[in-house]
Design an enzyme around this catalytic site. Structure first.
Site, PDB file in Angstrom:
ATOM      1  N   THR A 119       0.645  -1.178   0.370  1.00  0.00           N
ATOM      2  CA  THR A 119       0.121  -0.102   0.679  1.00  0.00           C
ATOM      3  C   THR A 119       0.577   1.190   0.352  1.00  0.00           C
ATOM      4  OG1 THR A 119      -1.584  -1.273   1.319  1.00  0.00           O
ATOM      5  CG2 THR A 119      -1.846   1.056   1.416  1.00  0.00           C
ATOM      6  N   ARG A 152      -6.189  -6.400  -0.990  1.00  0.00           N
ATOM      7  CA  ARG A 152      -7.132  -6.060  -0.512  1.00  0.00           C
ATOM      8  C   ARG A 152      -7.715  -7.037  -0.109  1.00  0.00           C
ATOM      9  NH1 ARG A 152     -10.085  -4.959  -5.629  1.00  0.00           N
ATOM     10  NH2 ARG A 152     -11.366  -4.108  -4.942  1.00  0.00           N
ATOM     11  N   LYS A 204      -7.378   1.948  -3.509  1.00  0.00           N
ATOM     12  CA  LYS A 204      -6.993   1.416  -2.971  1.00  0.00           C
ATOM     13  C   LYS A 204      -7.050   1.582  -1.641  1.00  0.00           C
ATOM     14  CE  LYS A 204      -5.037  -1.045   0.552  1.00  0.00           C
ATOM     15  NZ  LYS A 204      -4.411  -2.706   0.707  1.00  0.00           N
ATOM     16  N   ASN A 208     -10.538   1.767   2.293  1.00  0.00           N
ATOM     17  CA  ASN A 208     -10.520   1.866   3.893  1.00  0.00           C
ATOM     18  C   ASN A 208     -10.555   2.948   4.354  1.00  0.00           C
ATOM     19  OD1 ASN A 208     -10.049  -0.699   3.712  1.00  0.00           O
ATOM     20  ND2 ASN A 208      -7.450  -0.392   3.475  1.00  0.00           N
ATOM     21  N   HIS A 242     -32.542   1.173   4.637  1.00  0.00           N
ATOM     22  CA  HIS A 242     -32.904   2.573   3.511  1.00  0.00           C
ATOM     23  C   HIS A 242     -32.070   1.511   2.689  1.00  0.00           C
ATOM     24  CE1 HIS A 242     -32.443   5.255   1.181  1.00  0.00           C
ATOM     25  NE2 HIS A 242     -33.089   5.834   1.101  1.00  0.00           N
ATOM     26  N   ARG A 244     -30.171   2.894  -0.012  1.00  0.00           N
ATOM     27  CA  ARG A 244     -29.056   3.243   0.687  1.00  0.00           C
ATOM     28  C   ARG A 244     -28.591   3.555   1.246  1.00  0.00           C
ATOM     29  NH1 ARG A 244     -33.004   4.273  -3.441  1.00  0.00           N
ATOM     30  NH2 ARG A 244     -33.537   6.139  -2.566  1.00  0.00           N
ATOM     31  N   CYS A 258      -4.919  -1.407   8.373  1.00  0.00           N
ATOM     32  CA  CYS A 258      -4.696  -0.859   6.724  1.00  0.00           C
ATOM     33  C   CYS A 258      -5.993   0.258   7.267  1.00  0.00           C
ATOM     34  CB  CYS A 258      -5.923  -1.736   6.907  1.00  0.00           C
ATOM     35  SG  CYS A 258      -4.668  -3.362   6.326  1.00  0.00           S
ATOM     36  N   LYS A 313      -9.517  -7.347  15.901  1.00  0.00           N
ATOM     37  CA  LYS A 313     -10.975  -7.328  15.191  1.00  0.00           C
ATOM     38  C   LYS A 313     -11.094  -9.458  15.685  1.00  0.00           C
ATOM     39  CE  LYS A 313     -10.064  -8.684  10.468  1.00  0.00           C
ATOM     40  NZ  LYS A 313     -11.061  -8.617   8.894  1.00  0.00           N
ATOM     41  N   ARG A 320      -1.627  -5.368  16.156  1.00  0.00           N
ATOM     42  CA  ARG A 320      -1.552  -4.833  15.315  1.00  0.00           C
ATOM     43  C   ARG A 320      -2.539  -3.303  16.159  1.00  0.00           C
ATOM     44  NH1 ARG A 320       1.098  -6.486  10.013  1.00  0.00           N
ATOM     45  NH2 ARG A 320      -0.606  -8.018   9.857  1.00  0.00           N
TER      46      ARG A 320
HETATM   47  N1  SAJ Z   1     -14.423  -1.794  12.259  1.00  0.00           N
HETATM   48  C1  SAJ Z   1     -15.601  -0.904  13.587  1.00  0.00           C
HETATM   49  N2  SAJ Z   1     -17.125  -0.719  12.806  1.00  0.00           N
HETATM   50  C2  SAJ Z   1     -17.358  -1.235  11.668  1.00  0.00           C
HETATM   51  C3  SAJ Z   1     -16.170  -2.388  10.785  1.00  0.00           C
HETATM   52  C4  SAJ Z   1     -14.918  -2.271  11.357  1.00  0.00           C
HETATM   53  O1  SAJ Z   1     -15.148  -0.280  14.696  1.00  0.00           O
HETATM   54  O2  SAJ Z   1     -18.810  -1.483  11.232  1.00  0.00           O
HETATM   55  C5  SAJ Z   1     -13.348  -1.706  13.235  1.00  0.00           C
HETATM   56  C6  SAJ Z   1     -12.764  -3.207  13.291  1.00  0.00           C
HETATM   57  O3  SAJ Z   1     -12.879  -3.968  14.984  1.00  0.00           O
HETATM   58  C7  SAJ Z   1     -11.294  -3.158  13.727  1.00  0.00           C
HETATM   59  C8  SAJ Z   1     -10.632  -2.516  12.146  1.00  0.00           C
HETATM   60  O4  SAJ Z   1     -12.599  -1.990  11.931  1.00  0.00           O
HETATM   61  O5  SAJ Z   1     -10.361  -2.354  14.176  1.00  0.00           O
HETATM   62  C9  SAJ Z   1     -10.870  -2.567  11.052  1.00  0.00           C
HETATM   63  O6  SAJ Z   1     -11.013  -3.721  10.722  1.00  0.00           O
HETATM   64  P1  SAJ Z   1     -12.435  -4.735   8.710  1.00  0.00           P
HETATM   65  O7  SAJ Z   1     -12.566  -6.129   8.772  1.00  0.00           O
HETATM   66  O8  SAJ Z   1     -12.649  -3.583   8.821  1.00  0.00           O
HETATM   67  O9  SAJ Z   1     -10.451  -4.071   8.275  1.00  0.00           O
HETATM   68  P2  SAJ Z   1      -9.245  -4.562   8.013  1.00  0.00           P
HETATM   69  O10 SAJ Z   1      -8.090  -3.850   8.564  1.00  0.00           O
HETATM   70  O11 SAJ Z   1      -8.592  -5.791   8.781  1.00  0.00           O
HETATM   71  O12 SAJ Z   1      -9.056  -5.635   6.676  1.00  0.00           O
HETATM   72  C10 SAJ Z   1      -9.689  -3.926   5.904  1.00  0.00           C
HETATM   73  C11 SAJ Z   1     -10.424  -4.258   4.622  1.00  0.00           C
HETATM   74  N3  SAJ Z   1     -10.595  -3.216   4.023  1.00  0.00           N
HETATM   75  C12 SAJ Z   1     -12.204  -3.071   3.745  1.00  0.00           C
HETATM   76  O13 SAJ Z   1     -12.897  -3.862   3.819  1.00  0.00           O
HETATM   77  C13 SAJ Z   1     -12.577  -1.678   2.687  1.00  0.00           C
HETATM   78  C14 SAJ Z   1      -9.147  -5.246   3.644  1.00  0.00           C
HETATM   79  O14 SAJ Z   1     -10.331  -5.888   2.227  1.00  0.00           O
HETATM   80  C15 SAJ Z   1      -8.439  -5.210   2.994  1.00  0.00           C
HETATM   81  O15 SAJ Z   1      -7.390  -5.805   2.276  1.00  0.00           O
HETATM   82  C16 SAJ Z   1      -7.216  -4.279   4.299  1.00  0.00           C
HETATM   83  O16 SAJ Z   1      -7.938  -3.532   5.302  1.00  0.00           O
HETATM   84  C17 SAJ Z   1      -6.047  -3.918   3.692  1.00  0.00           C
HETATM   85  O17 SAJ Z   1      -4.748  -5.052   3.057  1.00  0.00           O
HETATM   86  O18 SAJ Z   1      -6.699  -2.710   3.064  1.00  0.00           O
END
Ligand code: SAJ
Length: 425
Positions: A119, A152, A204, A208, A242, A244, A258, A313, A320
């Site tokens: 990235t 991704r 990309k 995020n 909704h 949308r 990320c 998560k 990390r």
């Molecule tokens: N989180 C929230 N609320 C939500 C969703 C997530 O508080 O509604 C928090 C989670 O608890 C966690 C953090 O966000 O702490 C990130 O978790 P995640 O599962 O949403 O994302 P990552 O960082 O594990 O992975 C993301 C993904 N990107 C997207 O979904 C757009 C993944 O597809 C990417 O490959 C990755 O980042 C990356 O490498 O960029």
């Protein structure tokens, strides 16, 4: 003859990518600067946790389609999957990318394909990588094919998503995009979208960033709803009916490597115009303090707090940038007796002591759930010793589905000391 690919950086992305290529007819050389990683991999041992990876590595090591070593070797394709950490000033540290590109120069040949998967901030492929090739005597637009293909995939589902996800392939020119796309066509089932390096880099980062801003909105809604005595979780559920609307879930903060990092790569390029991203980051970074503030409403200093979840998560061992670590350390510093349980995380990953679930929860004053591990749903609460009083549970990830009767349950929809008028329907 088999086509050769050399993958630089054998971490969370580089290793799964290498074994997938090896399993799809490529001769793969994986390169890493860490001696023990190289040694372990050649013995078929995986140094990271990822479902399905150990079996696939064993297979490709045994059939000799994958080998790990310290320096790159002649190949048709070079793929760079090294980390791009954040500098203290919030800019991207591109040293690993630059070193990796420099390291392929001695073996690089005309018509080779070079793909950056790490990235990177927008314009890095053109403004930073291409000049390194230029200085080494290669015309980056004509002698080689240069592309950015951002990874991704989601930790925990990497092997599946590498094959099934759609991929963005950005070329320094359209021929480069086309050549790099052909490389992925050998195993990707998803759609492959060809574009410029700049659009690939930015899209990309914006995926995020979109999530970070959306999560910040949910977190801000939580704070406002807390003031007004409104159930945030119900509001989000209703609003998302909704067609949308898709408001994300609030939580104790945004961890991982990320979503919490990528917005900075955009912001560094135009600080003046990135005010929304900046504010979203600040809101998400404020959530550990918001959680601690809720804790202080439930228990006094010296009380026993049982933290469930350290990983950033659910169902992964990755800690990390986990907001749990920040919360745990602050609670310890503030004089609480903090016991911590996470079935995925090992003791050597953290600086505080991890306990068994029973030692963590027995005789507690407050259970604080910080990670949505699936197994927390199945906890048998009758096995814990509570003493005489009901225990408090603050579930920041809305994990528990069945709430035992002897528990005072709070989540982000119903926070401590919320207006008593809040009607539970
Ligand atoms: N989180 C929230 N609320 C939500 C969703 C997530 O508080 O509604 C928090 C989670 O608890 C966690 C953090 O966000 O702490 C990130 O978790 P995640 O599962 O949403 O994302 P990552 O960082 O594990 O992975 C993301 C993904 N990107 C997207 O979904 C757009 C993944 O597809 C990417 O490959 C990755 O980042 C990356 O490498 O960029």
């Amino acid at each position: 003859m088999k086509k050769r690919v050399c993958v630089l950086g054998l971490g969370y992305i580089g290793l799964p990518t290498s074994v997938i290529f090896a399993d799809n007819g490529w001769e793969v050389t994986g390169v890493d600067i860490n001696e023990s990683v190289v040694e372990q991999l050649n013995n078929g041992q995986v140094h990271i946790e990822e479902k399905g990876l150990p079996d696939l590595l064993t297979k490709v090591v045994e059939n000799k389609s994958f080998i790990a070593q310290y320096i790159p070797q002649k190949s048709d394709v070079f793929i760079i999957t090294v980390p791009t950490p954040l500098n203290p000033d919030g800019s991207a540290n591109l040293n690993y990318v630059k070193d990796a590109v420099e390291s392929i120069i001695p073996v690089l040949e005309k018509d080779n394909i070079i793909i950056i998967e790490s990235t990177i901030p927008p314009r890095t492929t053109r403004d930073v990588v291409a000049p390194i090739l230029g200085n080494a005597g290669f015309d980056p637009e004509n002698d080689v094919y240069l592309a950015h293909c951002p990874e991704r995939v989601l930790p925990g589902k990497i092997l599946y998503e590498l094959v099934e996800n759609n991929r963005i392939v950005g070329g320094i020119n359209s021929l480069s995009a086309n050549k790099a796309a052909d490389v992925y066509r050998t195993f990707v089932n998803g759609k492959i979208m060809e574009t410029s390096t700049e659009s690939a880099e930015m899209s990309k980062l914006m995926e995020n960033t979109y999530r970070d801003v959306n999560i910040a909105l949910a977190n801000e809604l939580t704070k406002i709803s807390n003031t007004l005595g409104i159930d945030t979780l119900e509001v989000i559920e209703l609003a998302n009916e909704h067609p949308r609307v898709n408001i994300h879930q609030p939580g104790p903060g945004v961890g991982g490597h990320c979503i919490a990092i990528d917005p900075y790569f955009v912001m560094e390029k135009d600080r003046k115009n990135s005010t929304l991203m900046h504010t979203a980051r600040a809101i998400n970074e404020s959530m550990p303090d918001f959680v601690i503030n809720q804790v202080t409403k439930l228990v006094s200093k010296g009380s026993k707090i049982s933290v469930l979840g350290v990983a950033y998560k659910g169902n992964v061992d990755d800690v990390r940038n986990s907001p749990s670590i920040d919360i745990i350390e602050k609670l310890i510093n503030e004089g609480y007796e903090v016991n911590v349980y996470d079935p995925f995380v090992k003791q050597n990953q953290v600086n505080f002591k991890l306990d068994t679930i029973k030692d963590t929860v027995d005789s507690t004053d407050l259970v604080l759930i910080l990670t949505d591990h699936e197994c927390f749903k199945e906890l048998d609460w009758s096995k814990f010793n509570y003493g005489v009083n009901n225990i408090n549970v603050l579930d920041t990830k809305n994990v528990l589905e069945k709430i035992p009767s002897n528990i005072n349950y709070y989540n982000f929809g119903y926070l401590p000391q919320m207006s008593q008028e809040l009607q539970k329907v």
